[in-house]
Design an enzyme around this catalytic site. Structure first.
Site, PDB file in Angstrom:
ATOM      1  N   VAL A 127       4.417 -44.628  35.681  1.00 13.96           N
ATOM      2  CA  VAL A 127       4.348 -43.016  35.462  1.00 13.96           C
ATOM      3  C   VAL A 127       5.268 -42.176  35.678  1.00 13.96           C
ATOM      4  O   VAL A 127       6.140 -42.347  36.676  1.00 13.96           O
ATOM      5  CB  VAL A 127       3.149 -42.717  36.629  1.00 13.96           C
ATOM      6  CG1 VAL A 127       2.554 -41.671  36.393  1.00 13.96           C
ATOM      7  CG2 VAL A 127       1.860 -43.750  36.791  1.00 13.96           C
ATOM      8  N   CYS A 128       5.377 -41.191  34.755  1.00 12.98           N
ATOM      9  CA  CYS A 128       6.681 -40.381  34.770  1.00 12.98           C
ATOM     10  C   CYS A 128       6.401 -39.380  35.886  1.00 12.98           C
ATOM     11  O   CYS A 128       5.500 -38.838  36.166  1.00 12.98           O
ATOM     12  CB  CYS A 128       6.466 -39.568  33.465  1.00 12.98           C
ATOM     13  SG  CYS A 128       7.682 -38.038  33.632  1.00 12.98           S
ATOM     14  N   ILE A 129       7.460 -39.577  36.892  1.00 13.67           N
ATOM     15  CA  ILE A 129       7.264 -38.896  38.280  1.00 13.67           C
ATOM     16  C   ILE A 129       7.301 -37.452  38.009  1.00 13.67           C
ATOM     17  O   ILE A 129       6.418 -36.824  38.817  1.00 13.67           O
ATOM     18  CB  ILE A 129       8.719 -39.333  39.097  1.00 13.67           C
ATOM     19  CG1 ILE A 129       8.431 -38.751  40.457  1.00 13.67           C
ATOM     20  CG2 ILE A 129       9.971 -38.967  38.505  1.00 13.67           C
ATOM     21  CD1 ILE A 129       9.383 -39.574  41.673  1.00 13.67           C
ATOM     22  N   ALA A 143       3.863 -36.413  36.906  1.00 13.44           N
ATOM     23  CA  ALA A 143       2.631 -36.829  37.944  1.00 13.44           C
ATOM     24  C   ALA A 143       3.113 -35.756  39.107  1.00 13.44           C
ATOM     25  O   ALA A 143       1.854 -35.586  39.598  1.00 13.44           O
ATOM     26  CB  ALA A 143       3.247 -38.152  38.502  1.00 13.44           C
TER      27      ALA A 143
END
Lengths: 101, 119, 130
Positions: free
Chosen positions: C76-78, C81
């Site tokens: 998940v792209c931090i 997110a």
């Protein structure tokens, strides 16, 4: 290096369909999913545009989305209806997949 | 050889985070020395309008970040002529030096890259 | 063949289900998924806090089961997110938020992971929109 273009927005409310057709190469494929399936509505400009595409452009339609929208017996003769395994195979028949997010 | 990626940015600059997230993707690829190209298409060309004042919306300056692309190794920048013309943007007034392409050029650009992400 | 799958739309978007059905067909076809990457609103598909109505498909739960069952690399792209409130325990602590909600099977990481997946895979297939 032909491209499979994946559309999911309705051509009646969104510019992606028109832009995609402008970029479409002669060996490219077009896969209609989601609301892009509404482009097959008979008697409309998007349907006419699809019918006029060069014969070398493959027109694919995702079965679930077609059936959900009540268009399963109204697709043009040139359209090939595919399921998810067919979707995977189609991705491999082209060098890349351009999803119009 | 590294696989090349064309990022097509087609969202207007102040309609939400999508234009910035397309740019972030390009910058991240550039930081890894990957062959990245960025094409502005449809409303995405509004990102190239000069004189934007993002402070009015309490936003960071996307234009300044766009101008940093070459510093991150992303030097292949393109815009769609049809998108510019239909939106009243003159090619010589843009924020960035971009190569302006007609439909055949756009098709060649797409063909020349291994992958494409259109945001 | 090796596929990288990127999801850009929220779990309530039909694109999330489409991506999951596609991913299932990739594995059923004997292919490999090198990474599932969630970006933009796609990060919500990794939220453990979404509750689907009882008579509707729970797509976030379906994604979690799918990623865990097949031991997939679910990233998940931090940045995307954090912006949208999908946090793991480290990030919740770092930013003083009351709870972590990243579902098991997923991990937060940077956009470099998407680029790496593009380099590793034979095909990148992105899902988004309606």
């Amino acid at each position: 290096m032909a491209t499979l273009h994946l559309l999911s927005h309705s051509p009646f409310s969104d510019e992606r369909f028109a832009s995609c057709l402008r970029l479409l190469g002669e060996r490219d494929g077009l896969l209609l999913s989601g609301d892009a399936v509404h482009a097959l509505q008979p008697g409309t400009a998007p349907r006419d545009a699809l019918e006029r595409l060069p014969a070398s452009v493959a027109l694919l339609v995702l079965e679930d989305d077609l059936n959900a929208r009540g268009l399963s017996d109204r697709q043009p003769a040139r359209a090939r209806v595919i399921d998810y395994p067919g979707f995977v195979d189609a991705c491999l028949q082209y060098a890349k997949v351009n999803s119009w997010l | 050889m590294a696989r090349s990626l064309l990022i097509v940015s087609r969202q207007a600059p102040w309609s939400g985070p999508h234009a910035r997230e397309a740019l972030d993707m390009a910058l991240a690829g550039g930081a890894y020395d990957l062959p990245i190209a960025l094409l502005f298409l449809d409303d995405g060309v509004f990102q190239l309008q000069r004189g934007q004042q993002p402070g009015a919306l309490e936003q960071k300056d996307l234009g300044a970040n766009l101008q940093a692309l070459p510093l991150f190794g992303v030097e292949s920048l393109y815009a769609c002529r049809h998108s510019l013309q239909t939106r009243g943007l003159a090619e010589d007034t843009l924020l960035l030096p971009v190569q302006v392409l007609d439909a055949p050029g756009l098709r060649e650009l797409l063909d020349a890259h291994d992958e494409v992400v259109t945001i | 063949m090796k596929f990288a799958i990127a999801l850009f739309a929220a779990p309530h978007s039909p694109a999330s289900r489409r991506a999951l059905r596609f991913a299932e067909a990739v594995l059923a076809g004997g292919h490999e998924i090198v990474r599932v990457f969630l970006y933009q609103d796609g990060v919500h598909s990794a939220s453990a806090n979404a509750v689907a109505p009882q008579d509707e498909r729970d797509i976030t739960a379906d994604w979690q089961r799918f990623v865990e069952r097949h031991g997939l690399d679910g990233v998940v792209c931090i940045a995307a997110a954090l912006r949208r409130g999908v946090l793991d325990t480290d990030e919740a602590r770092r930013y003083g938020r009351p709870a972590a909600n990243l579902a098991p099977g997923w991990q937060l990481s940077g956009l470099g992971q998407l680029h790496e997946a593009v380099q590793t895979a034979d095909r990148l297939v992105c899902f988004g929109g309606p």
